[in-house]
Design a protein around this motif. Structure first.
Motif, PDB file in Angstrom:
ATOM      1  N   GLN A   1       2.954   2.878   7.202  1.00 38.26           N
ATOM      2  CA  GLN A   1       1.869   2.047   7.726  1.00 38.26           C
ATOM      3  C   GLN A   1       2.174   1.709   9.185  1.00 38.26           C
ATOM      4  O   GLN A   1       3.323   1.453   9.537  1.00 38.26           O
ATOM      5  CB  GLN A   1       1.785   0.764   6.896  1.00 38.26           C
ATOM      6  CG  GLN A   1       0.605  -0.100   7.258  1.00 38.26           C
ATOM      7  CD  GLN A   1       0.354  -1.192   6.216  1.00 38.26           C
ATOM      8  OE1 GLN A   1       1.142  -1.393   5.308  1.00 38.26           O
ATOM      9  NE2 GLN A   1      -0.745  -1.887   6.363  1.00 38.26           N
TER      10      GLN A   1
ATOM     11  N   ASP B   1       0.484   5.867   3.971  1.00 35.14           N
ATOM     12  CA  ASP B   1       0.239   4.423   3.870  1.00 35.14           C
ATOM     13  C   ASP B   1      -0.757   3.988   4.942  1.00 35.14           C
ATOM     14  O   ASP B   1      -0.396   3.859   6.108  1.00 35.14           O
ATOM     15  CB  ASP B   1       1.568   3.664   3.997  1.00 35.14           C
ATOM     16  CG  ASP B   1       1.435   2.196   3.581  1.00 35.14           C
ATOM     17  OD1 ASP B   1       0.302   1.754   3.310  1.00 35.14           O
ATOM     18  OD2 ASP B   1       2.468   1.504   3.534  1.00 35.14           O
TER      19      ASP B   1
ATOM     20  N   SER C   1       2.532  -1.213   0.048  1.00 35.52           N
ATOM     21  CA  SER C   1       3.590  -0.661   0.902  1.00 35.52           C
ATOM     22  C   SER C   1       4.954  -0.827   0.248  1.00 35.52           C
ATOM     23  O   SER C   1       5.830   0.033   0.392  1.00 35.52           O
ATOM     24  CB  SER C   1       3.593  -1.340   2.281  1.00 35.52           C
ATOM     25  OG  SER C   1       2.398  -1.038   2.958  1.00 35.52           O
TER      26      SER C   1
HETATM   27 MG   LIG Z   1       0.750  -2.209   3.355  1.00 42.94          MG
END
Ligand SMILES: [Mg+2]
Ligand SMILES: Nc1ncnc2c1ncn2[C@@H]1O[C@H](COP(=O)(O)OP(=O)(O)O)[C@@H](O)[C@H]1O
Length: 319
Positions: free
Chosen positions: A99, A179, A49
């Motif tokens: 994410q 993500d 990330s």
């Molecule tokens: Mg991550």
């Protein structure tokens, strides 16, 4: 630079922490062509990330080091100041499904308006026109027209994730970073979203960076694979090569840990735990968990080029 569409070269991004500098992205290089999908895989905490946020420059305040090169169509984005990057690249040329985005929708604004908003804000398009574009995006991601006036809580998880993908698509970006786009969804919805992504991939020339800790999932979409370990890329490979014979001992362990239904084999686990990104060892970062550990592994392994687009950071391959 060469004719590559996206070329990331020697990218570093460190966080300032009370324990010292945390090296989340520690000298990462890879490239991506138009219409290609790169799967970035590796276990939780390895910096996936952080790499994504570096590419779209959505960084937290405690960034201490941010340097290297990100060439997009030959132009180094790292040379751009914040303002220019925000005006010309962020969300417009590179967008992202962050994410855990599933809960990031504003609960009091209708989804259609949320999807349309970037067009109004960044492109100065009228609300009416923007909503029309949002409708088109909804149809592309398979959200029924009637849903455009609904609030996020009135949508299922799968529909909300589709809305978030529509948001990432609305500005017509050249690169979309996904993500962990399905990790919060049930298996069936996960499959639906993967099918949607495959469809978008087939019908457009968008390049995708698919981030996942799920090796099985990555095989659905990926043309090439980057395996990340402790802030570094330890293997770059084409998908076919990777799934048939992964190169790095860590990649081999990752593959062997995937449970299979038909094979008579127990999934392996990877012993030990990832190293600290604050004080990483000088040598190979995987050495203490590696069954092939040799004396030379106390030195930093080179990134060995094995032809075409295959690279592995491991002494086993160094001649
Ligand atoms: Mg991550
Ligand atoms: N804002 C932050 N400040 C300090 N450390 C962070 C921050 N964000 C993430 N980290 C740390 O950076 C490392 C990489 O995290 P992350 O990029 O989220 O990994 P991944 O996405 O692969 O799970 C982890 O050790 C994580 O704890």
């Amino acid at each position: 630079m060469s004719g590559v569409f996206l070329e990331v070269k020697d990218l570093y991004m460190y966080y300032r922490t009370t324990m010292g500098s945390l090296k989340a992205v520690d000298g990462v290089s890879f490239s991506l062509d138009r219409g290609e999908t790169l799967a970035l895989i590796g276990e939780s905490g390895c910096g996936k990330s952080s790499l994504a946020k570096s590419l779209i420059r959505l960084l937290p305040r405690n960034v201490e080091v941010f340097r290297g090169h990100i060439y997009l169509d030959g132009e180094d984005l790292m040379e751009m100041d914040e303002d220019q990057f925000r005006r010309t690249v962020q969300w417009q040329r590179i967008s992202m499904v962050a994410q855990a985005a599933l809960n990031s929708l504003n609960p009091v604004i209708r989804v259609g308006e949320q999807v349309a908003e970037p067009l109004i804000v960044h492109k100065g398009i009228s609300k009416e026109e923007a909503l029309k574009k949002a409708r088109e995006a909804f149809s592309l991601v398979g959200i029924p027209d009637a849903f455009i006036d609904r609030y996020p809580f009135e949508l299922s998880g799968g529909m909300r994730q589709r809305a978030i993908i529509a948001m990432a698509l609305i500005m017509n970006p050249e690169i979309i970073i996904l993500d962990e786009p399905t990790s919060a969804l049930d298996v069936l919805t996960q499959a639906n979203i993967m099918n949607l992504l495959k469809k978008i991939k087939a019908e457009s020339s968008i390049s995708f960076i698919l981030i996942t800790h799920d090796v099985g999932l990555s095989s659905e979409l990926a043309d090439k694979i980057a395996v990340m370990y402790a802030g570094q890329i330890v293997e770059l490979n084409d998908a076919e090569g990777f799934y048939s014979s992964p190169l790095h001992p860590y990649s081999q362990k990752l593959m062997a840990s995937v449970p299979t239904l038909r094979m008579d084999r127990t999934p392996e686990y990877i012993p030990g735990s990832p190293i600290s990104l604050i004080n990483p060892p000088e040598g190979c970062r995987f050495a203490d968990r590696c069954q092939h550990k040799m004396p030379v592994c106390s030195k930093d392994p080179p990134l060995v080029h094995l032809g075409e687009e295959r690279f592995v950071k491991c002494w086993l391959y160094a001649k």
